[in-house]
Motif scaffolding. Structure first.
Motif, PDB file in Angstrom:
ATOM      1  N   GLU A 107       0.807  -1.226   0.000  1.00 38.70           N
ATOM      2  CA  GLU A 107       0.000   0.000   0.000  1.00 38.70           C
ATOM      3  C   GLU A 107       0.839   1.274   0.000  1.00 38.70           C
ATOM      4  OE1 GLU A 107      -2.562  -0.663   3.338  1.00 38.70           O
ATOM      5  OE2 GLU A 107      -3.693  -2.220   2.263  1.00 38.70           O
ATOM      6  N   LEU A 108       2.158   1.129   0.198  1.00 39.88           N
ATOM      7  CA  LEU A 108       3.020   2.318   0.215  1.00 39.88           C
ATOM      8  C   LEU A 108       3.129   2.908  -1.200  1.00 39.88           C
ATOM      9  CD1 LEU A 108       6.001   1.131   2.465  1.00 39.88           C
ATOM     10  CD2 LEU A 108       4.075   2.569   3.119  1.00 39.88           C
ATOM     11  N   PRO A 109       3.278   4.238  -1.296  1.00 41.12           N
ATOM     12  CA  PRO A 109       3.366   4.873  -2.621  1.00 41.12           C
ATOM     13  C   PRO A 109       4.765   4.731  -3.236  1.00 41.12           C
ATOM     14  CG  PRO A 109       3.499   6.537  -0.914  1.00 41.12           C
ATOM     15  CD  PRO A 109       3.326   5.217  -0.208  1.00 41.12           C
ATOM     16  N   VAL A 110       5.181   3.463  -3.461  1.00 35.81           N
ATOM     17  CA  VAL A 110       6.506   3.197  -4.018  1.00 35.81           C
ATOM     18  C   VAL A 110       6.361   2.936  -5.520  1.00 35.81           C
ATOM     19  CG1 VAL A 110       8.440   1.556  -3.923  1.00 35.81           C
ATOM     20  CG2 VAL A 110       7.305   2.277  -1.817  1.00 35.81           C
ATOM     21  N   PHE A 111       7.369   3.337  -6.318  1.00 35.78           N
ATOM     22  CA  PHE A 111       7.332   3.200  -7.786  1.00 35.78           C
ATOM     23  C   PHE A 111       6.177   3.990  -8.410  1.00 35.78           C
ATOM     24  CE2 PHE A 111       9.328  -0.903  -6.530  1.00 35.78           C
ATOM     25  CZ  PHE A 111      10.552  -0.722  -7.147  1.00 35.78           C
ATOM     26  N   LYS A 112       5.717   5.024  -7.689  1.00 32.25           N
ATOM     27  CA  LYS A 112       4.627   5.836  -8.248  1.00 32.25           C
ATOM     28  C   LYS A 112       5.203   7.101  -8.871  1.00 32.25           C
ATOM     29  CE  LYS A 112       1.014   3.386  -6.497  1.00 32.25           C
ATOM     30  NZ  LYS A 112       1.565   2.030  -6.700  1.00 32.25           N
ATOM     31  N   GLU A 135      11.322   1.930   7.191  1.00 36.36           N
ATOM     32  CA  GLU A 135      10.608   2.158   8.454  1.00 36.36           C
ATOM     33  C   GLU A 135       9.676   0.989   8.764  1.00 36.36           C
ATOM     34  OE1 GLU A 135       8.805   5.940   7.730  1.00 36.36           O
ATOM     35  OE2 GLU A 135      10.559   7.046   8.455  1.00 36.36           O
ATOM     36  N   HIS A 136       9.013   0.479   7.723  1.00 39.12           N
ATOM     37  CA  HIS A 136       8.122  -0.666   7.916  1.00 39.12           C
ATOM     38  C   HIS A 136       8.909  -1.931   8.258  1.00 39.12           C
ATOM     39  CE1 HIS A 136       3.996   0.626   6.976  1.00 39.12           C
ATOM     40  NE2 HIS A 136       4.644   1.679   6.540  1.00 39.12           N
ATOM     41  N   ILE A 137      10.063  -2.080   7.616  1.00 41.14           N
ATOM     42  CA  ILE A 137      10.921  -3.237   7.919  1.00 41.14           C
ATOM     43  C   ILE A 137      11.368  -3.168   9.383  1.00 41.14           C
ATOM     44  CG2 ILE A 137      13.227  -4.187   7.452  1.00 41.14           C
ATOM     45  CD1 ILE A 137      12.691  -3.657   4.459  1.00 41.14           C
ATOM     46  N   TYR A 138      11.738  -1.975   9.829  1.00 37.92           N
ATOM     47  CA  TYR A 138      12.188  -1.819  11.223  1.00 37.92           C
ATOM     48  C   TYR A 138      11.073  -2.178  12.210  1.00 37.92           C
ATOM     49  CZ  TYR A 138      14.479  -0.093  15.387  1.00 37.92           C
ATOM     50  OH  TYR A 138      15.049  -0.027  16.639  1.00 37.92           O
ATOM     51  N   LYS A 139       9.858  -1.794  11.851  1.00 37.55           N
ATOM     52  CA  LYS A 139       8.698  -2.072  12.717  1.00 37.55           C
ATOM     53  C   LYS A 139       8.531  -3.587  12.945  1.00 37.55           C
ATOM     54  CE  LYS A 139       3.707  -1.088  12.504  1.00 37.55           C
ATOM     55  NZ  LYS A 139       2.679  -0.601  11.548  1.00 37.55           N
ATOM     56  N   TYR A 140       8.807  -4.381  11.930  1.00 37.04           N
ATOM     57  CA  TYR A 140       8.677  -5.839  12.022  1.00 37.04           C
ATOM     58  C   TYR A 140      10.059  -6.494  11.954  1.00 37.04           C
ATOM     59  CZ  TYR A 140       3.808  -4.778  11.019  1.00 37.04           C
ATOM     60  OH  TYR A 140       2.535  -4.275  11.074  1.00 37.04           O
ATOM     61  N   ARG A 141      11.021  -5.938  12.668  1.00 36.24           N
ATOM     62  CA  ARG A 141      12.409  -6.365  12.480  1.00 36.24           C
ATOM     63  C   ARG A 141      12.668  -7.823  12.821  1.00 36.24           C
ATOM     64  NH1 ARG A 141      11.625  -2.627  16.166  1.00 36.24           N
ATOM     65  NH2 ARG A 141      12.398  -2.794  18.305  1.00 36.24           N
ATOM     66  N   PHE A 142      11.866  -8.398  13.715  1.00 37.24           N
ATOM     67  CA  PHE A 142      12.089  -9.812  14.062  1.00 37.24           C
ATOM     68  C   PHE A 142      11.962 -10.722  12.837  1.00 37.24           C
ATOM     69  CE2 PHE A 142       7.476 -10.035  14.211  1.00 37.24           C
ATOM     70  CZ  PHE A 142       7.197 -11.340  13.831  1.00 37.24           C
TER      71      PHE A 142
END
Lengths: 200, 200
Positions: free
Chosen positions: B63-68, B84-91
């Protein structure tokens, strides 16, 4: 080969095949057909075995002829040589964070080596710039980042391979060796490019 | 927030803090002050929770606005947003190989996304070459390697940080975001370089 060496070889094999979460001293003893207490004569527990394997691996890496001959081809061969050793002990790299969390000696040793290697790479790239093999128009922080990126790829290509590519042995080393080799390409001058053959 | 969502948030927190080897449904129940069976009403076991967290994470990334927007600055912002999203779910990233070995659905989803993203990156770099922002003199296999290298760094910077740098939150994202950003530098033309500001 003495019993201690046999324990290390069997353990490396089992850890590589099944991961460090599953394998205990009992599994290693069973695989070797010896008693649990026979292993504990040499090693306190599985973590003690892992720490010993890690230290032996580092000693082997330090004995490789890396950063000795400075041609681009020698750099490429050195990378492949290091990667072969990494593949041999691939369980370490798959479980690197968990191992470093559990074994402070591993973490300390890693940080020490990282700092030394970082300086060796900076010196090597400075030499390539002097020789006109690598570009002089790239800011120093970009070179520092390159070294950090080489390190991330060097430490985690094994995991990337397990996650997706699933190549075995020689094929894995060739595939990921090529990724690292090609990482250098845009830093090369025309002279540098003339001195390498890109792997197919 | 309903109980199911609370379970996912608490689990993510505990997995991030203590790893997936240690944390069981009992720990999660204890942390939430609810019963073990209350959790099992929603999830069969800890692996079921991990699979759900992974799927939610992938949905968030999609859902992130990537490649837009295709400017270099937009690429840089997109990278930071994903990190930032990767860090949030770093485990997930610290235990990625172990999770993928245990959960075939994660492995399958990963391979599917990887192939899509790879094509998107190739198209993006082709666009930058057309626009004169990136160099036209670099062979296609080097671009393919670059994408693979971006992926290794993207998936394992969290582990590299845990192993050595030990930065937290914003600082970790900034440090490793800069590494990825600077990876692009030697591929830029003079026009491309004029369109970016290197992070300090």
């Amino acid at each position: 080969m003495n019993t201690k060496e046999k324990i290390l070889i069997t353990s490396t094999h089992l850890f590589n095949e099944q991961g460090i979460d599953v394998i205990t001293i009992r599994h290693i003893a069973k695989e070797m057909g010896i008693s649990h207490s026979n292993i504990q004569y040499y090693f306190k527990n599985a973590d003690d075995i892992i720490a010993t394997i890690y230290n032996n691996h580092i000693k082997e890496l330090d004995e490789l002829p890396v950063f000795k001959n400075l041609t681009l081809d020698a750099l490429k061969s050195s990378i492949v040589l290091v990667m072969e050793h990494i593949y041999k002990y691939r369980f370490i790299y798959i479980h690197f964070v968990v191992i470093a969390r559990r074994l402070p000696s591993v973490k300390k040793e890693y940080a020490k080596r990282f700092a030394i290697r970082q300086q060796q790479f900076m010196d090597l790239f400075a030499y390539y710039r002097e020789e006109g093999i690598m570009r002089k128009d790239i800011p120093i922080p970009v070179w520092e980042s390159l070294i950090n990126n080489i390190y991330i790829i060097g430490d985690f290509w094994i995991s990337a391979n397990e996650l997706n590519t699933m190549l075995k042995g020689r094929k894995a080393v060739d595939y990921y060796g090529r990724l690292i080799e090609q990482l250098f390409y845009p830093y090369l001058t025309e002279l540098g490019k003339s001195q390498i053959t890109l792997s197919k």
